[in-house]
Scaffold this active site. Sequence first.
Site, PDB file in Angstrom:
ATOM      1  N   TRP A 183       0.863  -1.181   0.000  1.00  0.00           N
ATOM      2  CA  TRP A 183       0.000   0.000   0.000  1.00  0.00           C
ATOM      3  C   TRP A 183       0.900   1.232   0.000  1.00  0.00           C
ATOM      4  O   TRP A 183       1.891   1.288   0.743  1.00  0.00           O
ATOM      5  CB  TRP A 183      -0.928   0.055   1.222  1.00  0.00           C
ATOM      6  N   GLU A 222      -2.959  -2.735  -2.594  1.00  0.00           N
ATOM      7  CA  GLU A 222      -4.157  -2.267  -1.874  1.00  0.00           C
ATOM      8  C   GLU A 222      -4.649  -0.952  -2.453  1.00  0.00           C
ATOM      9  O   GLU A 222      -3.971   0.068  -2.379  1.00  0.00           O
ATOM     10  CB  GLU A 222      -3.832  -2.113  -0.380  1.00  0.00           C
ATOM     11  N   LYS A 224      -7.206   2.374  -3.072  1.00  0.00           N
ATOM     12  CA  LYS A 224      -7.803   3.361  -2.171  1.00  0.00           C
ATOM     13  C   LYS A 224      -8.493   4.459  -2.968  1.00  0.00           C
ATOM     14  O   LYS A 224      -8.125   4.734  -4.109  1.00  0.00           O
ATOM     15  CB  LYS A 224      -6.719   3.951  -1.268  1.00  0.00           C
ATOM     16  N   ASP A 256      -9.794  -3.099   1.086  1.00  0.00           N
ATOM     17  CA  ASP A 256      -9.929  -2.568   2.448  1.00  0.00           C
ATOM     18  C   ASP A 256     -11.295  -1.893   2.491  1.00  0.00           C
ATOM     19  O   ASP A 256     -11.569  -1.002   1.676  1.00  0.00           O
ATOM     20  CB  ASP A 256      -8.788  -1.577   2.719  1.00  0.00           C
ATOM     21  N   HIS A 259     -11.841   1.893   2.092  1.00  0.00           N
ATOM     22  CA  HIS A 259     -11.218   2.585   0.959  1.00  0.00           C
ATOM     23  C   HIS A 259     -12.136   2.823  -0.225  1.00  0.00           C
ATOM     24  O   HIS A 259     -11.691   2.945  -1.356  1.00  0.00           O
ATOM     25  CB  HIS A 259      -9.993   1.795   0.477  1.00  0.00           C
ATOM     26  N   HIS A 283      -8.740  -6.218   3.997  1.00  0.00           N
ATOM     27  CA  HIS A 283      -8.464  -5.486   5.230  1.00  0.00           C
ATOM     28  C   HIS A 283      -9.828  -5.146   5.803  1.00  0.00           C
ATOM     29  O   HIS A 283     -10.565  -4.353   5.213  1.00  0.00           O
ATOM     30  CB  HIS A 283      -7.688  -4.202   4.975  1.00  0.00           C
ATOM     31  N   ASP A 291     -12.074   6.646   5.751  1.00  0.00           N
ATOM     32  CA  ASP A 291     -11.168   5.568   6.116  1.00  0.00           C
ATOM     33  C   ASP A 291     -10.581   5.826   7.505  1.00  0.00           C
ATOM     34  O   ASP A 291      -9.397   6.072   7.669  1.00  0.00           O
ATOM     35  CB  ASP A 291     -10.048   5.535   5.056  1.00  0.00           C
ATOM     36  N   ASP A 293     -10.473   3.903  10.217  1.00  0.00           N
ATOM     37  CA  ASP A 293      -9.847   2.781  10.914  1.00  0.00           C
ATOM     38  C   ASP A 293     -10.283   2.646  12.366  1.00  0.00           C
ATOM     39  O   ASP A 293      -9.472   2.402  13.256  1.00  0.00           O
ATOM     40  CB  ASP A 293      -8.311   2.862  10.781  1.00  0.00           C
ATOM     41  N   ASP A 323      -7.466  -4.260   9.876  1.00  0.00           N
ATOM     42  CA  ASP A 323      -6.712  -3.013   9.736  1.00  0.00           C
ATOM     43  C   ASP A 323      -7.450  -1.892  10.465  1.00  0.00           C
ATOM     44  O   ASP A 323      -8.250  -1.182   9.880  1.00  0.00           O
ATOM     45  CB  ASP A 323      -6.542  -2.669   8.246  1.00  0.00           C
TER      46      ASP A 323
HETATM   47  C1  RNT Z   1      -3.936   2.736   4.598  1.00  0.00           C
HETATM   48  C2  RNT Z   1      -4.090   1.282   4.351  1.00  0.00           C
HETATM   49  C3  RNT Z   1      -3.016   0.406   4.921  1.00  0.00           C
HETATM   50  C4  RNT Z   1      -2.600   0.767   6.318  1.00  0.00           C
HETATM   51  C5  RNT Z   1      -1.756  -0.284   7.006  1.00  0.00           C
HETATM   52  C6  RNT Z   1      -1.048   0.239   8.192  1.00  0.00           C
HETATM   53  O1  RNT Z   1      -4.991   3.460   4.126  1.00  0.00           O
HETATM   54  O2  RNT Z   1      -5.341   0.848   4.793  1.00  0.00           O
HETATM   55  O3  RNT Z   1      -3.405  -0.909   4.835  1.00  0.00           O
HETATM   56  O4  RNT Z   1      -3.688   1.039   7.132  1.00  0.00           O
HETATM   57  O5  RNT Z   1      -0.910  -0.878   6.107  1.00  0.00           O
HETATM   58 ZN    ZN Z   2      -5.652  -1.285   4.794  1.00  0.00          ZN
END
Ligand code: RNT
Ligand code: ZN
Length: 418
Positions: A183, A222, A224, A256, A259, A283, A291, A293, A323
């Site tokens: 990523w 990954e 986004k 993810d 994203h 993720h 995003d 988290d 994640d």
């Molecule tokens: C960031 C991505 C990525 C990170 C991690 C720490 O937007 O989601 O995966 O969160 O690798």
């Molecule tokens: Zn991620």
Amino acid sequence: MTRYEEAQQQYASLGIDTETALKKLSEKAISIQCWQGDDVRGFDSKEGGAGNGIATTGNYPGRASGFEELKQDYLKAISMIPGKKRINLHAAYAVFSDACPWTDRDQISYEAFIPWVNFAKEYELGIDFNPTCFSHPMVKDGLTLSSPDEQVRRFWINHCIQSRKISEQIGEALNDQVLCNVWIPDGYKDIPSDRLGPRMRLKDSLDQIFAVHYPHVIDSVESKFFAIGVESYTVGSNEFYMSYAASHPGVYNLLDNGHFHPSETVSDKIPALLPFFDRIPLHVTRPVHWDSDHVVLYEDELKEIMKEIVRNDALDKVLIGLDFFDASINRIAAWVIGTRSTEKALLFALLQPNERLKQLQDAGSFTERMMVMEEMKTMPMEDVWNEYCKRQKIEADDEVWFKEIQQYERDVLSRRNA
Ligand code: RNT
Ligand code: ZN
């Protein structure tokens, strides 16, 4: 009759075998991110702190610093999490010592991860890996693998090449396959004047990174949609990486669920990819408006994601990684709650009358389909979950494990400087 036996009968009357569900649940590994324990700081720089597309908020006391503390906290967390576990590492968690002196990320090598491999062996954990293309001075103008500065781009290509080598060696040591996920934060805050150039450079970087095949590595990129600070343009968009993965066998697009545009769902993307890909790395996170988290909770979209995995017989194809990183609450409880919620959602999906539901859809019996779906929501899943924890020798009662974490906070976390 025990509560479990009663629940078992109730599910059986709808044609659902709880024993099969428990067996499948115990066989599915969840990759638990090491970075919840220290707010994505890692061990490889003195300044520390997450930056460049990654943001943590909060300053709850007791953050782990260094390998020993992070290991200790991770062990505490997994002592309260049933099932198979993998530890998801980032390259920034390299363990340097006199025996293995510091090197910059473009030179990083397997030696710095041997302590993690030993840890994984001792506790029967798998390992997954990620190059760390952020929080580093070589991120220039917010760019890494797509940078127009050849020195910058070379540095990050080399870092990713080294990361894949490390993943291969970890896989060899553990006799396992390691997911190596790339990523990058690359993008622009404001309207770009060239959207193609960065993508052409990223494509070339990826071609160099993936030039060698490694049997113990599963590669992913990954995608986004946007991040704070890069609102106008993300180089590694979903279309870009999806096309890259589709045209490069062995490289997969990692989804993810933080994203995408809020009206898009990963639960719907999984069955869109299954006809074309034999692996879908995930993720799992909880996006709150973006995003963000947040800690994963037992929510509808998570259940829907798990339903798609289970009812399409894709437990072996979808790699579930977590994640999230919340620095505003007890980080160990965050790990435990997030992972247990993920497992509960998986159990919920394993306890659905999937065949019947499919038949109802195909027969156009949408009213009955709706009735059954609603009926399933209040079935006694808790009794099945508690039985699972009991068999795994893990505390089922949330109030009880939480007290243990409070005790750990008093005895260990509150004595730390961070
Ligand atoms: C960031 C991505 C990525 C990170 C991690 C720490 O937007 O989601 O995966 O969160 O690798
Ligand atoms: Zn991620």
